[in-house]
Design a protein around this motif. Structure first.
Motif, PDB file in Angstrom:
ATOM      1  N   HIS A  97      42.216  20.668  -5.735  1.00  0.00           N
ATOM      2  CA  HIS A  97      41.674  21.994  -6.065  1.00  0.00           C
ATOM      3  C   HIS A  97      42.358  23.132  -5.311  1.00  0.00           C
ATOM      4  CE1 HIS A  97      38.705  19.810  -8.259  1.00  0.00           C
ATOM      5  NE2 HIS A  97      38.250  19.199  -7.169  1.00  0.00           N
ATOM      6  N   ALA A  98      42.632  22.905  -4.006  1.00  0.00           N
ATOM      7  CA  ALA A  98      43.217  24.014  -3.226  1.00  0.00           C
ATOM      8  C   ALA A  98      44.738  24.050  -3.344  1.00  0.00           C
ATOM      9  CB  ALA A  98      42.788  23.883  -1.762  1.00  0.00           C
ATOM     10  N   ARG A  99      45.313  23.017  -3.933  1.00  0.00           N
ATOM     11  CA  ARG A  99      46.773  22.898  -4.107  1.00  0.00           C
ATOM     12  C   ARG A  99      47.512  23.121  -2.783  1.00  0.00           C
ATOM     13  NH1 ARG A  99      45.132  25.966  -8.408  1.00  0.00           N
ATOM     14  NH2 ARG A  99      46.248  27.845  -7.756  1.00  0.00           N
ATOM     15  N   ALA A 100      47.010  22.472  -1.743  1.00  0.00           N
ATOM     16  CA  ALA A 100      47.590  22.646  -0.401  1.00  0.00           C
ATOM     17  C   ALA A 100      48.909  21.885  -0.282  1.00  0.00           C
ATOM     18  CB  ALA A 100      46.610  22.153   0.646  1.00  0.00           C
ATOM     19  N   SER A 157      37.993  17.415  11.551  1.00  0.00           N
ATOM     20  CA  SER A 157      38.348  18.686  10.905  1.00  0.00           C
ATOM     21  C   SER A 157      39.461  18.438   9.904  1.00  0.00           C
ATOM     22  CB  SER A 157      38.836  19.700  11.937  1.00  0.00           C
ATOM     23  OG  SER A 157      37.857  19.882  12.918  1.00  0.00           O
ATOM     24  N   VAL A 158      39.330  19.080   8.756  1.00  0.00           N
ATOM     25  CA  VAL A 158      40.399  19.020   7.757  1.00  0.00           C
ATOM     26  C   VAL A 158      40.851  20.459   7.505  1.00  0.00           C
ATOM     27  CG1 VAL A 158      41.032  18.355   5.412  1.00  0.00           C
ATOM     28  CG2 VAL A 158      39.522  16.886   6.741  1.00  0.00           C
ATOM     29  N   ILE A 159      42.106  20.735   7.861  1.00  0.00           N
ATOM     30  CA  ILE A 159      42.639  22.097   7.772  1.00  0.00           C
ATOM     31  C   ILE A 159      43.803  22.101   6.781  1.00  0.00           C
ATOM     32  CG2 ILE A 159      43.761  23.935   9.116  1.00  0.00           C
ATOM     33  CD1 ILE A 159      42.222  22.571  11.565  1.00  0.00           C
ATOM     34  N   ASP A 160      43.756  23.031   5.835  1.00  0.00           N
ATOM     35  CA  ASP A 160      44.844  23.073   4.854  1.00  0.00           C
ATOM     36  C   ASP A 160      45.346  24.497   4.638  1.00  0.00           C
ATOM     37  OD1 ASP A 160      43.659  24.392   2.444  1.00  0.00           O
ATOM     38  OD2 ASP A 160      42.239  22.745   2.585  1.00  0.00           O
ATOM     39  N   ASP A 161      46.508  24.609   3.970  1.00  0.00           N
ATOM     40  CA  ASP A 161      47.097  25.926   3.699  1.00  0.00           C
ATOM     41  C   ASP A 161      47.022  26.247   2.208  1.00  0.00           C
ATOM     42  OD1 ASP A 161      48.845  24.100   2.702  1.00  0.00           O
ATOM     43  OD2 ASP A 161      50.647  24.974   3.590  1.00  0.00           O
ATOM     44  N   GLY A 162      45.977  25.756   1.578  1.00  0.00           N
ATOM     45  CA  GLY A 162      45.841  25.933   0.125  1.00  0.00           C
ATOM     46  C   GLY A 162      45.304  27.299  -0.270  1.00  0.00           C
ATOM     47  N   VAL A 163      44.822  27.382  -1.518  1.00  0.00           N
ATOM     48  CA  VAL A 163      44.370  28.677  -2.057  1.00  0.00           C
ATOM     49  C   VAL A 163      42.905  28.964  -1.733  1.00  0.00           C
ATOM     50  CG1 VAL A 163      46.048  28.687  -3.936  1.00  0.00           C
ATOM     51  CG2 VAL A 163      43.814  27.616  -4.303  1.00  0.00           C
ATOM     52  N   GLY A 164      42.235  28.021  -1.076  1.00  0.00           N
ATOM     53  CA  GLY A 164      40.836  28.228  -0.680  1.00  0.00           C
ATOM     54  C   GLY A 164      39.892  28.244  -1.859  1.00  0.00           C
ATOM     55  N   PHE A 165      38.618  28.566  -1.579  1.00  0.00           N
ATOM     56  CA  PHE A 165      37.625  28.645  -2.662  1.00  0.00           C
ATOM     57  C   PHE A 165      36.423  29.459  -2.193  1.00  0.00           C
ATOM     58  CE2 PHE A 165      36.722  24.872  -0.171  1.00  0.00           C
ATOM     59  CZ  PHE A 165      35.353  24.815  -0.079  1.00  0.00           C
ATOM     60  N   ASP A 166      35.636  29.913  -3.182  1.00  0.00           N
ATOM     61  CA  ASP A 166      34.427  30.678  -2.877  1.00  0.00           C
ATOM     62  C   ASP A 166      33.294  29.667  -2.676  1.00  0.00           C
ATOM     63  OD1 ASP A 166      32.182  32.222  -2.816  1.00  0.00           O
ATOM     64  OD2 ASP A 166      32.744  33.508  -4.499  1.00  0.00           O
ATOM     65  N   PHE A 167      32.875  29.506  -1.436  1.00  0.00           N
ATOM     66  CA  PHE A 167      31.897  28.466  -1.099  1.00  0.00           C
ATOM     67  C   PHE A 167      30.590  28.632  -1.889  1.00  0.00           C
ATOM     68  CE2 PHE A 167      28.390  26.898   1.590  1.00  0.00           C
ATOM     69  CZ  PHE A 167      28.750  25.567   1.640  1.00  0.00           C
ATOM     70  N   ASP A 187      34.665  26.899   6.881  1.00  0.00           N
ATOM     71  CA  ASP A 187      35.323  28.181   7.155  1.00  0.00           C
ATOM     72  C   ASP A 187      36.318  28.388   6.015  1.00  0.00           C
ATOM     73  OD1 ASP A 187      36.670  30.325   8.118  1.00  0.00           O
ATOM     74  OD2 ASP A 187      37.531  29.346   9.869  1.00  0.00           O
ATOM     75  N   VAL A 188      35.780  28.883   4.897  1.00  0.00           N
ATOM     76  CA  VAL A 188      36.605  28.970   3.675  1.00  0.00           C
ATOM     77  C   VAL A 188      36.449  30.334   3.006  1.00  0.00           C
ATOM     78  CG1 VAL A 188      36.542  26.505   3.154  1.00  0.00           C
ATOM     79  CG2 VAL A 188      34.731  27.963   2.290  1.00  0.00           C
ATOM     80  N   ARG A 205      42.962  31.977   0.917  1.00  0.00           N
ATOM     81  CA  ARG A 205      43.532  31.535   2.201  1.00  0.00           C
ATOM     82  C   ARG A 205      43.180  30.062   2.453  1.00  0.00           C
ATOM     83  NH1 ARG A 205      39.705  30.645   6.071  1.00  0.00           N
ATOM     84  NH2 ARG A 205      37.895  32.016   6.214  1.00  0.00           N
ATOM     85  N   GLY A 206      43.867  29.491   3.414  1.00  0.00           N
ATOM     86  CA  GLY A 206      43.642  28.088   3.746  1.00  0.00           C
ATOM     87  C   GLY A 206      42.217  27.834   4.226  1.00  0.00           C
ATOM     88  N   SER A 207      41.777  26.578   4.095  1.00  0.00           N
ATOM     89  CA  SER A 207      40.394  26.236   4.479  1.00  0.00           C
ATOM     90  C   SER A 207      40.376  25.468   5.790  1.00  0.00           C
ATOM     91  CB  SER A 207      39.759  25.379   3.395  1.00  0.00           C
ATOM     92  OG  SER A 207      39.869  26.022   2.167  1.00  0.00           O
ATOM     93  N   ARG A 208      39.269  25.641   6.509  1.00  0.00           N
ATOM     94  CA  ARG A 208      39.045  24.873   7.740  1.00  0.00           C
ATOM     95  C   ARG A 208      37.641  24.300   7.634  1.00  0.00           C
ATOM     96  NH1 ARG A 208      41.864  26.537  12.434  1.00  0.00           N
ATOM     97  NH2 ARG A 208      43.697  27.727  11.850  1.00  0.00           N
TER      98      ARG A 208
END
Lengths: 223, 270
Positions: free
Chosen positions: B185-188, B205-215, B245-246, B250-253
């Motif tokens: 989904h985030a295409r990280a 913790s899973v940290i990525d540099d994807g497109v994020g999402f609206d929680f 933290d999304v 931006r990337g998600s944490r």
């Protein structure tokens, strides 16, 4: 004036203690301001007004100016402030409505029976009955809602304890004030009843101070 | 002032004060008692909810295991036999080029299907987790997800974690879900999995540099938010919690925290 003040303080030490203690909830309230809910901020401001009223009354006494009219006016202020305070905490519509209807009745009676130079026994008695009513109303709401985890650490519980004891302790004295607060009354009896009034007022101060002090636990005290 | 009035004031005040004190004691006592009952009831409800969740997850794991076994032993075996049979048939038919090419194509299709069956079976029941523990399983997960476009990195300061198998499985499933979300989904492009054990606490913790999402939008959508709700439900069982933290763009944490003394999950592997 200083000599007069010292003489008064020697004759009525409890009055002096009560006067000084009125500032205690204000000080604690200012220390705890960021933890205070709206209702506790209102009671803190109320004690500031109470202290100011006592200071003005003391000034009147020292300058031989009749301060009983001020007592009658402050009695109405008491009713208004307590109504505003309980309006913030009691969320039941019907109970809030009854608080404001009660306040309207109290104010009308006080305006009709207002006396400038002597204690208005009817007006003051009605205010005490009203205070007892709203404190009991709050207790009923507290038991109905069951939102508080530990009532001993709930600020408004202690404030209401103070309101109830203060109103119950002074009701009969104001009801029969024409026998106590008149020049005909013996000094000995006046001193006893005036002393009791001061003691319940001190209790009101102390319980409110405790309520304001424990307010920091309020946010974690909900079920 | 008459003595009668004085007497009335004294008695009246005393009676009123006594009544007030009685009311205050009653309110304090009764409210405390009611609050205790309410708390006990809520705790019972929470316990019941946890037990239901435990049972659901246990059932889910059992079903996955059954499915994996069926796939491995049933479909896998059948495919192996089919391949052997195809080989024999090729030998019997002789060496015609056209037919040989067709056999070769069919064999590679069977091989691909067998690989897929093995992959699905492995995903359903993480055998590496059972045999070598959480870190090995997460390493395998990261390796499998890494390709030319995506890089998955596993960071762990301690090589020995010593968790209960059930907690390891829960953390593995959460990491699997978050990694899957980050890729699909985030295409990280770069994903880091941190696994740290403190004295009485474990943090994943899973940290990525994807497109994020609206929680909020995802959680409102019953279908889209299923995976995230599933993570929350798994953590509820062990009184753990998850912080998202999304934000879109931006990337998600995503941080998962479990207190080890609270974590007594039911053995899902049994």
């Amino acid at each position: 004036m200083v000599e007069k003040f010292i003489l008064l303080a020697q004759k009525y030490p409890l009055s002096l203690v009560q006067h000084i203690l009125l500032i205690l909830p204000v000080c604690i309230g200012l220390l705890r301001w960021k933890f205070l809910s709206q209702e506790l901020k209102i009671i803190t401001v109320f004690f500031l007004l109470y202290f100011s009223k006592e200071t003005i009354a003391l000034y009147f006494v020292l300058n031989r100016i009749n301060s009983l009219g001020l007592e009658n006016i402050f009695s109405c202020i008491q009713a208004i402030v307590l109504a505003l305070m309980y309006d913030k905490v009691i969320l039941s519509k019907s109970k809030r409505k009854s608080i404001y209807i009660g306040l309207a009745i109290v104010l009308i009676i006080n305006i009709i029976t207002f006396k400038k130079a002597e204690i208005s026994n009817i007006g003051n008695t009605v205010v005490r009955v009203y205070m007892i009513y709203i404190a009991l109303n709050f207790f009923v709401w507290l038991l109905e809602q069951l939102k508080i985890r530990n009532v001993i650490l709930y600020g408004m519980f202690w404030v209401s304890v103070g309101v109830l004891l203060y109103a119950a302790g002074t009701l009969f004295m104001y009801l029969f004030s024409e026998y106590i607060f008149t020049p005909k009354a013996s000094d000995e009896l006046f001193d006893i009843y005036w002393g009791i009034t001061q003691i319940v007022s001190i209790i009101f101060c102390l319980t409110t101070s405790l309520g304001v002090w424990v307010s920091k636990y309020d946010s974690e005290n909900y079920l | 002032m008459s003595m009668d009035a004085g007497f009335v004031i004294a008695v009246g005040t005393a009676v009123l004060l006594m009544m007030a004190v009685f009311i205050i004691i009653f309110v304090a006592y009764y409210q405390q008692k009611q609050a205790r009952q309410q708390l006990a009831f809520k705790e019972l409800q929470a316990q019941h909810r946890r037990e239901l969740m435990e049972a659901t997850f246990r059932g889910q794991e059992e079903e996955r295991r059954r499915l994996a076994e069926d796939m491995h032993d049933g479909i896998g075996t059948m495919l192996s036999i089919t391949k052997m049979s195809l080989n024999q048939l090729e030998k019997q038919l002789g060496g015609e080029v056209q037919v040989g090419f067709q056999f070769q194509k069919t064999r590679s299709m069977i091989d691909e299907t067998m690989t897929n069956v093995r992959r699905i079976s492995r995903n359903l029941v993480p055998t590496t987790l059972e045999r070598f523990g959480l870190l090995a399983a997460l390493e395998e997960l990261a390796d499998r997800a890494t390709d030319n476009d995506i890089e998955v990195e596993l960071v762990y300061p301690e090589p020995e974690l010593g968790f209960l198998p059930a907690l390891e499985l829960m953390l593995y499933r959460i990491a699997q879900e978050l990694l899957n979300n980050a890729i699909r989904h985030a295409r990280a492009k770069h994903i880091t999995i941190h696994l740290i054990r403190f004295e009485n606490e474990v943090r994943l913790s899973v940290i990525d540099d994807g497109v994020g999402f609206d929680f909020d939008a995802v959680m409102e959508n019953r279908k889209a938010g299923l995976g995230l709700r599933n993570i929350e439900s798994r953590l509820n069982v062990v009184n753990g919690h998850v912080t998202f933290d999304v934000a879109p763009g931006r990337g998600s944490r995503i941080h998962v925290q479990v207190h080890l003394h609270d974590a007594q999950p039911v053995d899902l592997l049994s």
